[in-house]
Motif scaffolding. Structure first.
Motif, PDB file in Angstrom:
ATOM      1  N   PHE A 261      43.904  37.699  37.171  1.00 15.40           N
ATOM      2  CA  PHE A 261      43.078  36.678  36.524  1.00 15.40           C
ATOM      3  C   PHE A 261      42.066  37.389  35.645  1.00 15.40           C
ATOM      4  CE2 PHE A 261      41.643  37.459  40.927  1.00 15.40           C
ATOM      5  CZ  PHE A 261      40.438  38.103  40.661  1.00 15.40           C
ATOM      6  N   SER A 262      41.387  36.639  34.785  1.00 18.27           N
ATOM      7  CA  SER A 262      40.301  37.274  34.045  1.00 18.27           C
ATOM      8  C   SER A 262      38.978  36.826  34.654  1.00 18.27           C
ATOM      9  CB  SER A 262      40.382  36.927  32.564  1.00 18.27           C
ATOM     10  OG  SER A 262      40.506  35.530  32.424  1.00 18.27           O
ATOM     11  N   GLN A 267      30.812  36.360  36.381  1.00 19.67           N
ATOM     12  CA  GLN A 267      31.224  37.655  36.939  1.00 19.67           C
ATOM     13  C   GLN A 267      30.983  38.770  35.928  1.00 19.67           C
ATOM     14  OE1 GLN A 267      35.206  36.371  38.018  1.00 19.67           O
ATOM     15  NE2 GLN A 267      34.843  36.849  40.184  1.00 19.67           N
ATOM     16  N   GLY A 293      33.262  31.829  47.707  1.00 17.28           N
ATOM     17  CA  GLY A 293      34.401  31.683  46.808  1.00 17.28           C
ATOM     18  C   GLY A 293      34.109  31.980  45.348  1.00 17.28           C
ATOM     19  N   SER A 294      32.896  32.462  45.060  1.00 16.04           N
ATOM     20  CA  SER A 294      32.552  32.685  43.649  1.00 16.04           C
ATOM     21  C   SER A 294      33.160  33.978  43.107  1.00 16.04           C
ATOM     22  CB  SER A 294      31.040  32.697  43.465  1.00 16.04           C
ATOM     23  OG  SER A 294      30.466  33.730  44.232  1.00 16.04           O
ATOM     24  N   GLY A 295      33.728  34.786  43.987  1.00 16.28           N
ATOM     25  CA  GLY A 295      34.427  35.986  43.515  1.00 16.28           C
ATOM     26  C   GLY A 295      33.555  37.230  43.477  1.00 16.28           C
ATOM     27  N   LYS A 296      32.878  37.512  44.580  1.00 14.81           N
ATOM     28  CA  LYS A 296      32.025  38.690  44.627  1.00 14.81           C
ATOM     29  C   LYS A 296      32.835  39.966  44.850  1.00 14.81           C
ATOM     30  CE  LYS A 296      29.492  36.782  47.921  1.00 14.81           C
ATOM     31  NZ  LYS A 296      29.957  35.376  47.879  1.00 14.81           N
ATOM     32  N   THR A 297      33.946  39.818  45.607  1.00 14.31           N
ATOM     33  CA  THR A 297      34.700  41.019  45.982  1.00 14.31           C
ATOM     34  C   THR A 297      35.204  41.788  44.766  1.00 14.31           C
ATOM     35  OG1 THR A 297      35.474  39.673  47.813  1.00 14.31           O
ATOM     36  CG2 THR A 297      36.472  41.835  47.561  1.00 14.31           C
ATOM     37  N   LYS A 330      42.988  43.418  50.366  1.00 15.25           N
ATOM     38  CA  LYS A 330      42.895  42.962  48.985  1.00 15.25           C
ATOM     39  C   LYS A 330      42.596  44.139  48.058  1.00 15.25           C
ATOM     40  CE  LYS A 330      42.186  39.010  47.193  1.00 15.25           C
ATOM     41  NZ  LYS A 330      41.766  37.629  47.304  1.00 15.25           N
ATOM     42  N   PRO A 444      35.352  30.394  40.034  1.00 10.87           N
ATOM     43  CA  PRO A 444      36.558  30.600  39.225  1.00 10.87           C
ATOM     44  C   PRO A 444      37.217  29.248  38.928  1.00 10.87           C
ATOM     45  CG  PRO A 444      36.539  32.109  41.083  1.00 10.87           C
ATOM     46  CD  PRO A 444      35.396  31.172  41.272  1.00 10.87           C
ATOM     47  N   ARG A 447      39.491  25.493  40.991  1.00  9.83           N
ATOM     48  CA  ARG A 447      39.116  25.087  42.349  1.00  9.83           C
ATOM     49  C   ARG A 447      38.999  23.569  42.388  1.00  9.83           C
ATOM     50  NH1 ARG A 447      36.778  29.810  44.478  1.00  9.83           N
ATOM     51  NH2 ARG A 447      38.416  31.276  43.994  1.00  9.83           N
ATOM     52  N   ASP A 549      40.125  34.128  53.813  1.00  9.68           N
ATOM     53  CA  ASP A 549      40.642  33.590  52.565  1.00  9.68           C
ATOM     54  C   ASP A 549      42.125  33.227  52.693  1.00  9.68           C
ATOM     55  OD1 ASP A 549      40.782  32.912  49.883  1.00  9.68           O
ATOM     56  OD2 ASP A 549      40.989  34.985  49.187  1.00  9.68           O
TER      57      ASP A 549
HETATM   58  P1  ADP Z   1      33.409  35.431  47.747  1.00  6.40           P
HETATM   59  O1  ADP Z   1      32.415  35.442  46.624  1.00  6.40           O
HETATM   60  O2  ADP Z   1      33.235  34.263  48.641  1.00  6.40           O
HETATM   61  O3  ADP Z   1      33.435  36.740  48.479  1.00  6.40           O
HETATM   62  P2  ADP Z   1      36.027  36.211  46.939  1.00  6.40           P
HETATM   63  O4  ADP Z   1      35.617  37.446  46.291  1.00  6.40           O
HETATM   64  O5  ADP Z   1      36.667  36.302  48.275  1.00  6.40           O
HETATM   65  O6  ADP Z   1      34.802  35.216  47.035  1.00  6.40           O
HETATM   66  O7  ADP Z   1      36.942  35.382  45.960  1.00  6.40           O
HETATM   67  C1  ADP Z   1      37.534  34.186  46.326  1.00  6.40           C
HETATM   68  C2  ADP Z   1      38.905  34.081  45.748  1.00  6.40           C
HETATM   69  O8  ADP Z   1      38.837  33.891  44.337  1.00  6.40           O
HETATM   70  C3  ADP Z   1      39.748  35.301  45.962  1.00  6.40           C
HETATM   71  O9  ADP Z   1      41.054  34.896  46.285  1.00  6.40           O
HETATM   72  C4  ADP Z   1      39.693  36.009  44.622  1.00  6.40           C
HETATM   73  O10 ADP Z   1      40.796  36.824  44.397  1.00  6.40           O
HETATM   74  C5  ADP Z   1      39.645  34.852  43.671  1.00  6.40           C
HETATM   75  N1  ADP Z   1      38.991  35.139  42.373  1.00  6.40           N
HETATM   76  C6  ADP Z   1      37.913  35.928  42.174  1.00  6.40           C
HETATM   77  N2  ADP Z   1      37.555  35.923  40.864  1.00  6.40           N
HETATM   78  C7  ADP Z   1      38.411  35.107  40.235  1.00  6.40           C
HETATM   79  C8  ADP Z   1      38.567  34.684  38.873  1.00  6.40           C
HETATM   80  N3  ADP Z   1      37.742  35.110  37.910  1.00  6.40           N
HETATM   81  N4  ADP Z   1      39.560  33.830  38.584  1.00  6.40           N
HETATM   82  C9  ADP Z   1      40.394  33.376  39.546  1.00  6.40           C
HETATM   83  N5  ADP Z   1      40.314  33.737  40.840  1.00  6.40           N
HETATM   84  C10 ADP Z   1      39.332  34.588  41.198  1.00  6.40           C
END
Ligand code: ADP
Ligand code: MG
Length: 684
Positions: A261-262, A267, A293-297, A330, A444, A447, A549
């Motif tokens: 994904f981008s 982010q 779920g905001s994509g911190k990892t 992951k 992202p 959702r 997840d």
């Molecule tokens: P959290 O912020 O709760 O730790 P995660 O990092 O686990 O969230 O990300 C949640 C999900 O969203 C994961 O499956 C991740 O791969 C996915 N994800 C992260 N960034 C994006 C993005 N920019 N577009 C689509 N999916 C994303």
């Protein structure tokens, strides 16, 4: 005899000093800054007849004892009759010493203060405060302060110690006159004196509400000291060297290209902020906040890539095995194909695997290390640690985070802390003034919003029916067992029972169980089965709270939702809504709910924005409890209230900046007064 008496008084005063020290009151200034909790008005005296018109209110009367007896029915008690020209009054003491009976012998004149009530034999006071007086003992001219006290410290003793300390301290005002004038602050000495000895005609409401100018001055001083000490800590941190991680090179671009994904705009923005920090020669200390779920990892992984590109190692620590393993999988799936050696370290590894991981970490072969608390064990040495990432940072103690940071060799690694539990702005400003904060404020795309419903526990059967229907549609379901804080055993029992009940009620579904007491391998096996879609329904305790997840899970049931904290409910609910299917969260509650519980659950139904939830939670509970939960062990402000005094926090922040830049000697003096008074009082 005189010798013996002297010795006794020394031992006694030593013990008093110890007790005062236990309250943090080991200097004169600390005593003077120990301000009253509230006041008692002993400046007014009522006749017994007049007092009897003011039932239920604290009143003070004076009279002569006409009767003093120990009664044994209905239980042992001391009963004293007090009379003045207008009437008589019964005083009752259920617990008493012999000396009290002597003090209240017939013929003695007493001044008593307490709540008056109608007893069976007329007006009475239960456990009034009692003072033997003469006919001409004057009434106090100031309100009587009531101080926060500790074990073995009487108010009399505290008052005396504080009054004495007031004759010895340096009363000079640490704030420059211009600053006081600009903020219209009272001067130090009159403010302090007023709070210890308020005149009887004072605005009692302002005093009680702590909105009186004297209180404002104290709160400002306290907040200023806090801001100064945090700014100083920040400056000290900048003096430490950190590795310069300025090569966002091949690995970084390869990783970006390989992601399925981008990045969202948010982010990208926070990544820029982190990247800039990493290139500085002093350690980053940044908090990355982003809703569940905001994509911190992925942001953290890209930061790690920059460390690796710059020739250093990065470590990611998570609070639970489940979460750490999930991160590992992951991240390894992204990084291993790009040739990065990723190590995995937790307490539950076999000795051989642990030794192997440690060796790779120590040699520098492992460039990225993911794990649990096992990472901060003594026997783990890093070759070149450049970046430390702590997920769900509020789950770790300050000491644990520091230990990981201290694993750097020769320099202090950069530190990125992540949290899905947003800290409201005022709190962030006061408690994390030495942290930079980045916020991912966008989810992202793709959702689906989660629909939240509140359902009374009595309709459990209906809920089970809905679970069944959802499972038949191919959706997966979490069933979260009620929280039983008092007992882990009961908690476990409930989880097992719930699992048995649901398995029996839904014989055609595959139902799994996961709880905190399972062996990590078993736990993982269940989680894996659920992730692979082999289980329809996962009965769980709050072990699934963080980070888990599984995108196909789209229904969550939480039993006894009224027992959970709001941020915990939000975290739990964040386990669904991760895929394309419309998701729902059913919060079951046991009625009847009180007004606060009702409002809290209503918040969950109305919004799924974690920041909004935290803000409203804070409104309902107040910052004390809010912070208490996750900042335990950290000293709290004593006088300032982060809610009502938000405006003062802003002023204190500006003043701190200004003083440090232009009048460092003033900052020193102010800090010495407030921190010196009580060293552990503020977070340094
Ligand atoms: P959290 O912020 O709760 O730790 P995660 O990092 O686990 O969230 O990300 C949640 C999900 O969203 C994961 O499956 C991740 O791969 C996915 N994800 C992260 N960034 C994006 C993005 N920019 N577009 C689509 N999916 C994303
Ligand atoms: Mg996460």
């Amino acid at each position: 005899m005189p010798v013996a008496r002297k010795k006794t008084s020394t031992t006694r005063s030593l013990r008093t000093a110890d007790r005062l020290a236990r309250l943090g009151l080991s200097s004169d200034m600390a005593l003077v800054l120990h301000l009253p909790l509230r006041y008692e008005d002993e400046t007014q005296l009522l006749s017994i007849a007049n007092a009897s018109l003011r039932h239920g209110q604290p009143v003070q009367v004076e009279g002569v004892v006409t009767d003093c007896d120990v009664q044994y029915r209905p239980r042992r008690q001391l009963v004293v009759t007090l009379a003045d020209d207008t009437g008589r009054l019964t005083l009752r003491f259920l617990n008493f010493y012999g000396s009290q009976a002597t003090q209240m012998a017939v013929g003695r004149r007493l001044r008593v203060r307490g709540d008056l009530r109608h007893g069976f034999f007329g007006d009475e006071m239960v456990h009034p405060s009692v003072r033997p007086v003469d006919e001409d003992t004057p009434l106090p001219e100031a309100l009587t302060p009531v101080y926060p006290a500790g074990e073995g410290l009487s108010q009399t003793l505290l008052r005396k110690a504080i009054t004495n300390a007031m004759t010895r301290i340096d009363w000079s005002d640490t704030l420059p006159p211009e600053l006081r004038a600009r903020l219209r602050l009272m001067s130090f000495e009159p403010a302090v004196r007023l709070l210890h000895q308020p005149p009887p005609d004072i605005d009692a409401y302002a005093l009680a509400e702590r909105s009186h100018p004297a209180w404002i001055r104290m709160k400002f001083d306290e907040l200023l000291a806090q801001q100064l000490s945090m700014k100083r800590a920040q400056a000290a941190r900048r003096q430490q060297g950190a590795p310069v991680l300025d090569q966002a090179g091949t690995l970084t671009s390869a990783l970006l290209a390989a992601l399925p994904f981008s990045l969202t705009g948010a982010q990208q923005r926070v990544l820029q902020e982190i990247r800039a920090d990493l290139t500085a020669p002093f350690p980053m200390q940044r908090l990355l906040q982003g809703d569940v779920g905001s994509g911190k990892t992925v942001v953290a992984t890209l930061a790690a890539a920059q460390a690796i590109d710059s020739g250093y190692q990065a470590a990611l620590m998570a609070p639970t095995e489940i979460l750490a393993e999930q991160h590992f999988r992951k991240i390894a799936s992204w990084m291993t194909p790009l040739g990065v050696n990723v190590a995995w370290l937790t307490g539950s590894l076999k000795k051989k695997d642990k030794d192997d991981a440690r060796a790779r970490i120590e040699s520098g072969e492992a460039r990225l290390v993911v794990g649990t608390h096992a990472l901060i064990q003594q026997d783990v040495d890093f070759a070149r640690l450049g970046l430390v990432i702590v997920d769900e940072q509020h789950r770790f103690g300050v000491a644990q985070r520091l230990t990981l940071r201290n694993k750097g060799v020769g320099s202090v690694p950069h530190q990125l802390m992540m949290s899905a539990t947003p800290i409201p702005r005022t709190l962030a400003m006061t408690y994390y003034a030495d942290l930079e904060v980045s916020v991912i404020d966008e989810l992202p795309p793709g959702r689906t919003p989660i629909v939240t419903r509140l359902i009374a526990q009595e309709r459990r059967d209906e809920v089970v029916g809905r679970v069944h229907a959802a499972a038949l549609e191919g959706r997966q379901v979490y069933w979260v067992c009620p929280l039983i804080e008092e007992s882990e055993v009961l908690q476990l029992q409930t989880a097992t029972d719930t699992h048995a009940l649901l398995s029996a009620a839904l014989p055609d579904l595959k139902v799994g169980l996961v709880h905190g007491r399972m062996k990590p391998a078993d736990k993982q096996a269940v989680m894996d089965g659920f992730a692979r879609g082999e289980l329809h329904l996962l009965v769980a305790t709050t072990v699934i709270e963080v980070g888990v997840d599984v995108p196909n899970a789209s229904l969550m049931v939480i039993e006894h939702a009224e027992r959970f904290g709001l941020s915990q409910l939000h975290q739990l609910r964040g386990r669904v809504g991760r895929g394309a299917a419309a998701s729902a969260c059913l919060l079951m509650f046991q009625g009847p709910l009180g007004p606060v519980a009702k409002e809290r659950l209503a918040i969950m139904r109305e919004t799924s924005d974690g920041f909004e939830i935290a803000r409203r939670d804070l409104e309902i509970r107040g910052p004390g409890e809010f912070l208490g939960a996750r900042q335990s062990g950290q000293a709290m402000l004593r006088f300032a209230d982060l809610e009502t005094d938000q405006w003062l926090v802003e002023h204190a922040r500006q003043a701190a900046q200004d003083l440090l830049a232009n009048r460092p000697e003033v900052a020193d003096a102010h800090l010495a007064r407030w921190l010196g008074a009580r060293e552990d009082f503020l977070r340094a």
